[in-house]
Design a protein around this motif. Structure first.
Motif, PDB file in Angstrom:
ATOM      1  N   HIS A   1       0.692   8.125 -10.034  1.00 40.93           N
ATOM      2  CA  HIS A   1       0.413   6.774 -10.554  1.00 40.93           C
ATOM      3  C   HIS A   1       1.694   6.066 -10.984  1.00 40.93           C
ATOM      4  O   HIS A   1       1.828   4.851 -10.804  1.00 40.93           O
ATOM      5  N   GLN A   2       2.629   6.836 -11.529  1.00 45.16           N
ATOM      6  CA  GLN A   2       3.907   6.248 -11.947  1.00 45.16           C
ATOM      7  C   GLN A   2       4.684   5.723 -10.739  1.00 45.16           C
ATOM      8  O   GLN A   2       5.249   4.619 -10.772  1.00 45.16           O
ATOM      9  N   LEU A   3       4.703   6.514  -9.668  1.00 47.27           N
ATOM     10  CA  LEU A   3       5.392   6.089  -8.444  1.00 47.27           C
ATOM     11  C   LEU A   3       4.729   4.842  -7.856  1.00 47.27           C
ATOM     12  O   LEU A   3       5.412   3.897  -7.442  1.00 47.27           O
ATOM     13  N   GLN A   4       3.395   4.844  -7.844  1.00 48.73           N
ATOM     14  CA  GLN A   4       2.670   3.682  -7.326  1.00 48.73           C
ATOM     15  C   GLN A   4       2.965   2.433  -8.151  1.00 48.73           C
ATOM     16  O   GLN A   4       3.099   1.336  -7.603  1.00 48.73           O
ATOM     17  N   ALA A   5       3.075   2.616  -9.463  1.00 50.29           N
ATOM     18  CA  ALA A   5       3.355   1.477 -10.346  1.00 50.29           C
ATOM     19  C   ALA A   5       4.746   0.891 -10.095  1.00 50.29           C
ATOM     20  O   ALA A   5       4.985  -0.298 -10.334  1.00 50.29           O
ATOM     21  N   ILE A   6       5.654   1.727  -9.587  1.00 44.97           N
ATOM     22  CA  ILE A   6       7.001   1.251  -9.241  1.00 44.97           C
ATOM     23  C   ILE A   6       6.981   0.521  -7.895  1.00 44.97           C
ATOM     24  O   ILE A   6       7.514  -0.590  -7.758  1.00 44.97           O
ATOM     25  N   ILE A   7       6.339   1.158  -6.907  1.00 47.35           N
ATOM     26  CA  ILE A   7       6.443   0.668  -5.531  1.00 47.35           C
ATOM     27  C   ILE A   7       5.492  -0.485  -5.212  1.00 47.35           C
ATOM     28  O   ILE A   7       5.877  -1.445  -4.540  1.00 47.35           O
ATOM     29  N   HIS A   8       4.255  -0.421  -5.700  1.00 47.26           N
ATOM     30  CA  HIS A   8       3.250  -1.414  -5.293  1.00 47.26           C
ATOM     31  C   HIS A   8       3.618  -2.872  -5.616  1.00 47.26           C
ATOM     32  O   HIS A   8       3.451  -3.745  -4.759  1.00 47.26           O
ATOM     33  N   PRO A   9       4.144  -3.159  -6.832  1.00 45.58           N
ATOM     34  CA  PRO A   9       4.539  -4.560  -7.088  1.00 45.58           C
ATOM     35  C   PRO A   9       5.640  -5.040  -6.144  1.00 45.58           C
ATOM     36  O   PRO A   9       5.646  -6.207  -5.723  1.00 45.58           O
ATOM     37  N   LEU A  10       6.568  -4.139  -5.795  1.00 50.43           N
ATOM     38  CA  LEU A  10       7.651  -4.507  -4.870  1.00 50.43           C
ATOM     39  C   LEU A  10       7.097  -4.752  -3.464  1.00 50.43           C
ATOM     40  O   LEU A  10       7.530  -5.692  -2.773  1.00 50.43           O
ATOM     41  N   ILE A  11       6.130  -3.918  -3.046  1.00 43.60           N
ATOM     42  CA  ILE A  11       5.491  -4.136  -1.741  1.00 43.60           C
ATOM     43  C   ILE A  11       4.784  -5.483  -1.725  1.00 43.60           C
ATOM     44  O   ILE A  11       4.897  -6.244  -0.755  1.00 43.60           O
ATOM     45  N   SER A  12       4.088  -5.802  -2.804  1.00 41.80           N
ATOM     46  CA  SER A  12       3.376  -7.087  -2.888  1.00 41.80           C
ATOM     47  C   SER A  12       4.329  -8.270  -2.768  1.00 41.80           C
ATOM     48  O   SER A  12       4.038  -9.258  -2.090  1.00 41.80           O
ATOM     49  N   GLN A  13       5.485  -8.160  -3.422  1.00 40.32           N
ATOM     50  CA  GLN A  13       6.492  -9.233  -3.341  1.00 40.32           C
ATOM     51  C   GLN A  13       6.978  -9.421  -1.903  1.00 40.32           C
ATOM     52  O   GLN A  13       7.094 -10.558  -1.411  1.00 40.32           O
ATOM     53  N   GLU A  14       7.274  -8.290  -1.231  1.00 42.51           N
ATOM     54  CA  GLU A  14       7.764  -8.360   0.152  1.00 42.51           C
ATOM     55  C   GLU A  14       6.677  -8.896   1.091  1.00 42.51           C
ATOM     56  O   GLU A  14       6.964  -9.673   2.007  1.00 42.51           O
ATOM     57  N   MET A  15       5.439  -8.483   0.860  1.00 46.91           N
ATOM     58  CA  MET A  15       4.333  -8.971   1.691  1.00 46.91           C
ATOM     59  C   MET A  15       4.172 -10.486   1.538  1.00 46.91           C
ATOM     60  O   MET A  15       3.969 -11.204   2.517  1.00 46.91           O
TER      61      MET A  15
ATOM     62  N   ASP B   1      -0.635 -16.823  14.753  1.00 50.45           N
ATOM     63  CA  ASP B   1      -1.845 -17.626  14.553  1.00 50.45           C
ATOM     64  C   ASP B   1      -2.577 -17.225  13.273  1.00 50.45           C
ATOM     65  O   ASP B   1      -3.254 -18.040  12.652  1.00 50.45           O
ATOM     66  N   TYR B   2      -2.479 -15.970  12.909  1.00 47.41           N
ATOM     67  CA  TYR B   2      -2.978 -15.477  11.622  1.00 47.41           C
ATOM     68  C   TYR B   2      -2.205 -14.209  11.300  1.00 47.41           C
ATOM     69  O   TYR B   2      -1.339 -13.786  12.073  1.00 47.41           O
ATOM     70  N   VAL B   3      -2.491 -13.618  10.133  1.00 45.31           N
ATOM     71  CA  VAL B   3      -1.704 -12.468   9.670  1.00 45.31           C
ATOM     72  C   VAL B   3      -2.605 -11.244   9.538  1.00 45.31           C
ATOM     73  O   VAL B   3      -3.694 -11.323   8.969  1.00 45.31           O
ATOM     74  N   ILE B   4      -2.136 -10.126  10.077  1.00 48.06           N
ATOM     75  CA  ILE B   4      -2.790  -8.834   9.857  1.00 48.06           C
ATOM     76  C   ILE B   4      -1.876  -7.982   8.989  1.00 48.06           C
ATOM     77  O   ILE B   4      -0.690  -7.842   9.268  1.00 48.06           O
ATOM     78  N   TYR B   5      -2.449  -7.422   7.932  1.00 48.39           N
ATOM     79  CA  TYR B   5      -1.730  -6.499   7.054  1.00 48.39           C
ATOM     80  C   TYR B   5      -2.198  -5.085   7.387  1.00 48.39           C
ATOM     81  O   TYR B   5      -3.385  -4.776   7.268  1.00 48.39           O
ATOM     82  N   ASP B   6      -1.272  -4.268   7.833  1.00 54.13           N
ATOM     83  CA  ASP B   6      -1.528  -2.865   8.135  1.00 54.13           C
ATOM     84  C   ASP B   6      -1.327  -2.094   6.827  1.00 54.13           C
ATOM     85  O   ASP B   6      -0.203  -1.876   6.389  1.00 54.13           O
ATOM     86  N   ILE B   7      -2.454  -1.711   6.176  1.00 54.55           N
ATOM     87  CA  ILE B   7      -2.388  -1.124   4.831  1.00 54.55           C
ATOM     88  C   ILE B   7      -3.121   0.215   4.820  1.00 54.55           C
ATOM     89  O   ILE B   7      -4.355   0.256   4.724  1.00 54.55           O
ATOM     90  N   PRO B   8      -2.394   1.324   4.913  1.00 57.77           N
ATOM     91  CA  PRO B   8      -3.042   2.634   4.947  1.00 57.77           C
ATOM     92  C   PRO B   8      -3.946   2.894   3.740  1.00 57.77           C
ATOM     93  O   PRO B   8      -5.034   3.450   3.876  1.00 57.77           O
TER      94      PRO B   8
END
Length: 209
Positions: A83-97, A107-114
């Motif tokens: 959870h700590q790692l996710q809390a570090i990485i997820h906000p940064l991923i959201s910013q980049e996305m 024409d539209y956007v697909i997000y490939d999100i495992p």
């Protein structure tokens, strides 16, 4: 201008990446959350300083990127660390996305999100459609084993750590079945049917904007 946004997800070995490559040939912008994560945690990535501070120098490899094997094991063994790692990485991923979405020209956007289903509360209001690439667990095992050489137990542990097939299907607006017996031509046909549908929705949204 507001963009029509589709999230595509699926378990390991489902063929999600293959499906995304199909859409990419039809002027759709694909934003790959895993690729963004690798960039953030690679040598010189934006997450490296914070990861080192949180988990110590053993979490960083000789090249200066995150030691994936070490952190994968730690995340499996310790939910708090995961959870700590996710809390570090997820906000940064959201910013980049968000940045990549703003500059998207498709024409539209697909997000490939495992891990879309595992993070559903974060994405459900952001996405217009959730599409699941689905297949049998037995097929996942066969595919992953043939490409990775991992043991059955290791693959089952990865599958177990992900959302279940039932959980994914429960949140899906659309499903692309890519299980046993499905040919590439059939997969492409199903993807193209959805592309036509989403293209229409994207044009309506653009017209209303």
């Amino acid at each position: 201008m507001e963009k029509f946004k589709v999230g595509i997800t699926g378990g390991i070995g489902s063929g999600k990446s293959t499906v995304c490559r199909l859409f990419a040939q039809w002027n759709v912008t694909i934003i790959d959350a895993d690729a963004i994560s690798h960039e953030l945690t690679g040598p010189g990535g934006k997450a490296i300083t914070v990861i080192r501070a949180a988990f110590g120098s053993q979490s960083i490899n000789a090249e200066g990127g995150m030691d994936r094997a070490y952190m994968r094991q730690l995340a499996f063994d310790d939910a708090g660390a995961r959870h700590q790692l996710q809390a570090i990485i997820h906000p940064l991923i959201s910013q980049e996305m968000a940045s990549k979405t703003a500059s998207a020209t498709g024409d539209y956007v697909i997000y490939d999100i495992p891990l879309l289903v595992e993070s559903i509360n974060k994405y459900k209001d952001f996405l217009d459609v959730i599409c699941v690439v689905d297949c049998e667990v037995s097929e996942q095992l066969l595919r992953v084993k043939s490409r990775s050489g991992l043991s059955d137990e290791a693959i089952r542990n990865i599958i177990k750590a992900q959302a279940s097939r039932e959980q994914r299907l429960a949140v899906a607006n659309e499903v692309i079945f890519n299980g046993s017996g499905v040919t590439h031509e059939q997969l492409e046909q199903r993807a193209f049917e959805l592309h036509q549908k989403w293209l229409l929705s994207a044009r309506k949204l653009a017209g209303a904007g």
